[in-house]
Design a protein around this motif. Sequence first.
Motif, PDB file in Angstrom:
ATOM      1  N   GLN A  58      47.680  44.794  37.254  1.00 18.41           N
ATOM      2  CA  GLN A  58      48.194  46.293  36.957  1.00 18.41           C
ATOM      3  C   GLN A  58      47.232  46.916  36.521  1.00 18.41           C
ATOM      4  O   GLN A  58      47.471  47.143  35.970  1.00 18.41           O
ATOM      5  N   SER A  59      46.104  46.733  37.610  1.00 18.57           N
ATOM      6  CA  SER A  59      45.367  48.129  37.454  1.00 18.57           C
ATOM      7  C   SER A  59      46.301  49.156  37.749  1.00 18.57           C
ATOM      8  O   SER A  59      46.479  49.188  38.749  1.00 18.57           O
ATOM      9  N   PRO A  60      45.260  50.427  37.056  1.00 22.85           N
ATOM     10  CA  PRO A  60      45.748  51.371  37.438  1.00 22.85           C
ATOM     11  C   PRO A  60      45.766  52.433  38.631  1.00 22.85           C
ATOM     12  O   PRO A  60      46.993  52.777  39.402  1.00 22.85           O
ATOM     13  N   ASP A  61      44.575  52.139  39.478  1.00 25.26           N
ATOM     14  CA  ASP A  61      44.829  52.562  40.840  1.00 25.26           C
ATOM     15  C   ASP A  61      45.294  50.938  42.518  1.00 25.26           C
ATOM     16  O   ASP A  61      44.436  51.536  43.117  1.00 25.26           O
ATOM     17  N   GLY A  62      45.229  50.192  41.183  1.00 21.31           N
ATOM     18  CA  GLY A  62      45.602  48.783  41.925  1.00 21.31           C
ATOM     19  C   GLY A  62      44.408  48.419  42.982  1.00 21.31           C
ATOM     20  O   GLY A  62      43.903  47.422  44.091  1.00 21.31           O
ATOM     21  N   SER A  63      43.299  48.782  41.839  1.00 24.13           N
ATOM     22  CA  SER A  63      41.311  48.752  43.087  1.00 24.13           C
ATOM     23  C   SER A  63      41.411  46.532  42.939  1.00 24.13           C
ATOM     24  O   SER A  63      40.133  46.110  43.475  1.00 24.13           O
ATOM     25  N   ALA A  64      41.967  45.725  41.762  1.00 25.18           N
ATOM     26  CA  ALA A  64      41.815  44.115  42.522  1.00 25.18           C
ATOM     27  C   ALA A  64      42.156  43.733  43.184  1.00 25.18           C
ATOM     28  O   ALA A  64      41.155  42.948  44.020  1.00 25.18           O
ATOM     29  N   THR A  65      42.969  43.974  43.753  1.00 22.90           N
ATOM     30  CA  THR A  65      43.299  43.563  44.942  1.00 22.90           C
ATOM     31  C   THR A  65      42.881  43.958  46.632  1.00 22.90           C
ATOM     32  O   THR A  65      43.453  43.447  47.594  1.00 22.90           O
ATOM     33  N   THR A  66      42.454  45.220  46.203  1.00 20.39           N
ATOM     34  CA  THR A  66      41.494  46.345  47.098  1.00 20.39           C
ATOM     35  C   THR A  66      40.116  45.731  47.871  1.00 20.39           C
ATOM     36  O   THR A  66      39.641  46.384  48.711  1.00 20.39           O
ATOM     37  N   ALA A  67      39.708  45.343  46.785  1.00 17.69           N
ATOM     38  CA  ALA A  67      37.992  44.471  47.256  1.00 17.69           C
ATOM     39  C   ALA A  67      37.910  44.007  47.379  1.00 17.69           C
ATOM     40  O   ALA A  67      38.426  43.396  47.892  1.00 17.69           O
ATOM     41  N   PRO A  68      36.599  44.522  48.107  1.00 18.44           N
ATOM     42  CA  PRO A  68      36.315  43.668  49.410  1.00 18.44           C
ATOM     43  C   PRO A  68      36.408  42.073  49.280  1.00 18.44           C
ATOM     44  O   PRO A  68      37.347  41.453  50.150  1.00 18.44           O
ATOM     45  N   ALA A  69      35.538  41.674  48.020  1.00 20.43           N
ATOM     46  CA  ALA A  69      35.832  40.077  48.545  1.00 20.43           C
ATOM     47  C   ALA A  69      37.846  39.874  48.052  1.00 20.43           C
ATOM     48  O   ALA A  69      37.585  39.026  48.291  1.00 20.43           O
ATOM     49  N   VAL A  70      38.328  39.777  47.262  1.00 22.55           N
ATOM     50  CA  VAL A  70      39.165  39.950  47.416  1.00 22.55           C
ATOM     51  C   VAL A  70      40.012  39.957  48.833  1.00 22.55           C
ATOM     52  O   VAL A  70      40.800  39.222  48.847  1.00 22.55           O
ATOM     53  N   ALA A  71      40.351  41.089  49.194  1.00 24.32           N
ATOM     54  CA  ALA A  71      41.318  41.243  50.948  1.00 24.32           C
ATOM     55  C   ALA A  71      41.027  40.013  51.618  1.00 24.32           C
ATOM     56  O   ALA A  71      41.716  39.786  52.199  1.00 24.32           O
ATOM     57  N   ALA A  72      39.592  39.648  51.081  1.00 24.77           N
ATOM     58  CA  ALA A  72      38.683  38.799  52.692  1.00 24.77           C
ATOM     59  C   ALA A  72      39.164  37.433  52.331  1.00 24.77           C
ATOM     60  O   ALA A  72      39.896  36.749  53.003  1.00 24.77           O
ATOM     61  N   MET A  73      39.447  37.138  50.602  1.00 27.05           N
ATOM     62  CA  MET A  73      39.932  35.540  50.204  1.00 27.05           C
ATOM     63  C   MET A  73      41.849  35.976  50.748  1.00 27.05           C
ATOM     64  O   MET A  73      42.155  34.251  51.346  1.00 27.05           O
ATOM     65  N   LEU A  74      42.135  36.830  50.949  1.00 27.29           N
ATOM     66  CA  LEU A  74      43.593  37.006  50.766  1.00 27.29           C
ATOM     67  C   LEU A  74      44.065  36.382  52.179  1.00 27.29           C
ATOM     68  O   LEU A  74      45.029  36.145  52.957  1.00 27.29           O
ATOM     69  N   ARG A  75      42.654  37.545  53.158  1.00 25.26           N
ATOM     70  CA  ARG A  75      43.135  37.431  54.705  1.00 25.26           C
ATOM     71  C   ARG A  75      42.435  35.564  55.427  1.00 25.26           C
ATOM     72  O   ARG A  75      43.750  35.411  56.035  1.00 25.26           O
ATOM     73  N   VAL A  76      42.131  35.303  54.463  1.00 21.27           N
ATOM     74  CA  VAL A  76      41.643  33.423  54.437  1.00 21.27           C
ATOM     75  C   VAL A  76      43.332  32.664  54.274  1.00 21.27           C
ATOM     76  O   VAL A  76      43.793  32.374  55.218  1.00 21.27           O
ATOM     77  N   LEU A  77      43.579  33.316  53.370  1.00 21.76           N
ATOM     78  CA  LEU A  77      45.076  32.390  53.298  1.00 21.76           C
ATOM     79  C   LEU A  77      46.125  32.695  54.012  1.00 21.76           C
ATOM     80  O   LEU A  77      46.414  31.799  54.186  1.00 21.76           O
ATOM     81  N   SER A  78      46.439  34.476  54.412  1.00 20.83           N
ATOM     82  CA  SER A  78      47.201  34.394  55.151  1.00 20.83           C
ATOM     83  C   SER A  78      46.717  33.756  56.749  1.00 20.83           C
ATOM     84  O   SER A  78      47.597  32.972  57.219  1.00 20.83           O
ATOM     85  N   ALA A  79      45.614  33.738  57.223  1.00 23.25           N
ATOM     86  CA  ALA A  79      44.988  33.346  58.084  1.00 23.25           C
ATOM     87  C   ALA A  79      45.665  31.291  58.366  1.00 23.25           C
ATOM     88  O   ALA A  79      45.635  30.494  59.384  1.00 23.25           O
ATOM     89  N   GLN A  80      45.440  30.827  57.252  1.00 23.68           N
ATOM     90  CA  GLN A  80      45.656  29.088  57.160  1.00 23.68           C
ATOM     91  C   GLN A  80      47.044  29.478  56.731  1.00 23.68           C
ATOM     92  O   GLN A  80      47.868  28.072  57.146  1.00 23.68           O
ATOM     93  N   GLY A  81      47.985  29.852  57.402  1.00 25.23           N
ATOM     94  CA  GLY A  81      49.413  29.966  57.132  1.00 25.23           C
ATOM     95  C   GLY A  81      50.232  29.989  55.386  1.00 25.23           C
ATOM     96  O   GLY A  81      51.144  29.494  55.490  1.00 25.23           O
ATOM     97  N   ARG A  82      49.174  30.742  55.021  1.00 23.42           N
ATOM     98  CA  ARG A  82      49.559  30.795  53.551  1.00 23.42           C
ATOM     99  C   ARG A  82      50.566  32.232  53.433  1.00 23.42           C
ATOM    100  O   ARG A  82      50.306  33.214  53.337  1.00 23.42           O
TER     101      ARG A  82
END
Length: 294
Positions: A58-82
């Motif tokens: 719900q961040s006005p600019d969607g910044s919470a999920t595009t921050a580098p650390a967040v994006a990296a952890m999302l990539r890890v989860l995807s790589a794990q097959g999640r």
Amino acid sequence: MTARWSGSWATAPDPADTDPVDVDVLIPTVGRPAELATTLAGLAAQTDVDLRVVVSDQSPDGSATTAPAVAAMLRVLSAQGRPVTVLAHPERRGLAEHRQFLLDQAEASAVLFLDDDVWLEPGTIARMLDALRTLGCGFVGSAVTGLSYLDDRRPQETAVFERWDGPVVPEVVRRGTPEFDRWSLHNAANPTHLAAGLDLRPGEWVPYRVAWVGACTLYDRRALEDVGGFRFWDVLPPEHAGEDVVAQWRVMERFGGVGILPSGAVHLEAPTTVTDRRVDAPDVVFGPGTVVSS
């Protein structure tokens, strides 16, 4: 399928693996990228349970999920097959509406509502899921603990602790009932102190009676939906608190609900994003004077 290890991240997933996941992890977030990255890192360490992650920003600019650390952890989860789903939900209609929006995305038979400022010890979700299936109740909560209070023991607050022996049955909790007094169990580092006195081995868990459990609660999705989920959001003003209390009390009244120890859930102790708590959802839904959110 459990999480893929790093040695197989670059290989194609098995197309025959079409089994549904065990748990949908539903995370509402707004403007807390550092905390969200830590929360996602805790999920990536849950290697012994099949899960899907849904983040609603719900961040006005969607910044919470595009921050580098967040994006990296999302990539890890995807790589794990999640499976990972990131959604923008900028219109602020309140906590209850945001939780209902997330619940509407759920597909798994169990849903974990996880706040964006909670780190989970490896094995936490597997313990919660084991408890939910074993007990056959409506929800299992892992109360968050504040480790800055580790040396602050509060026996006057933990005196109401009561293990749940036997089948979990429905309960009614309201202000003024003895059951309501259990709210103090989850203050400070009380869950950690209680667990230390149980002499549990790794993987073991003990159910106990609760008033409610905030920030990390695993629901039987059908039970939560049968009581209406968070659809009461439309009777609340956007600025409110206590929406999880309403949902859990309704589930407890029909299906029962418990907390388990050890918790394994650590509160990051960041400043709250819920600064206006003048309207407490249980006061509106159940009547004035029902509860004051902790």
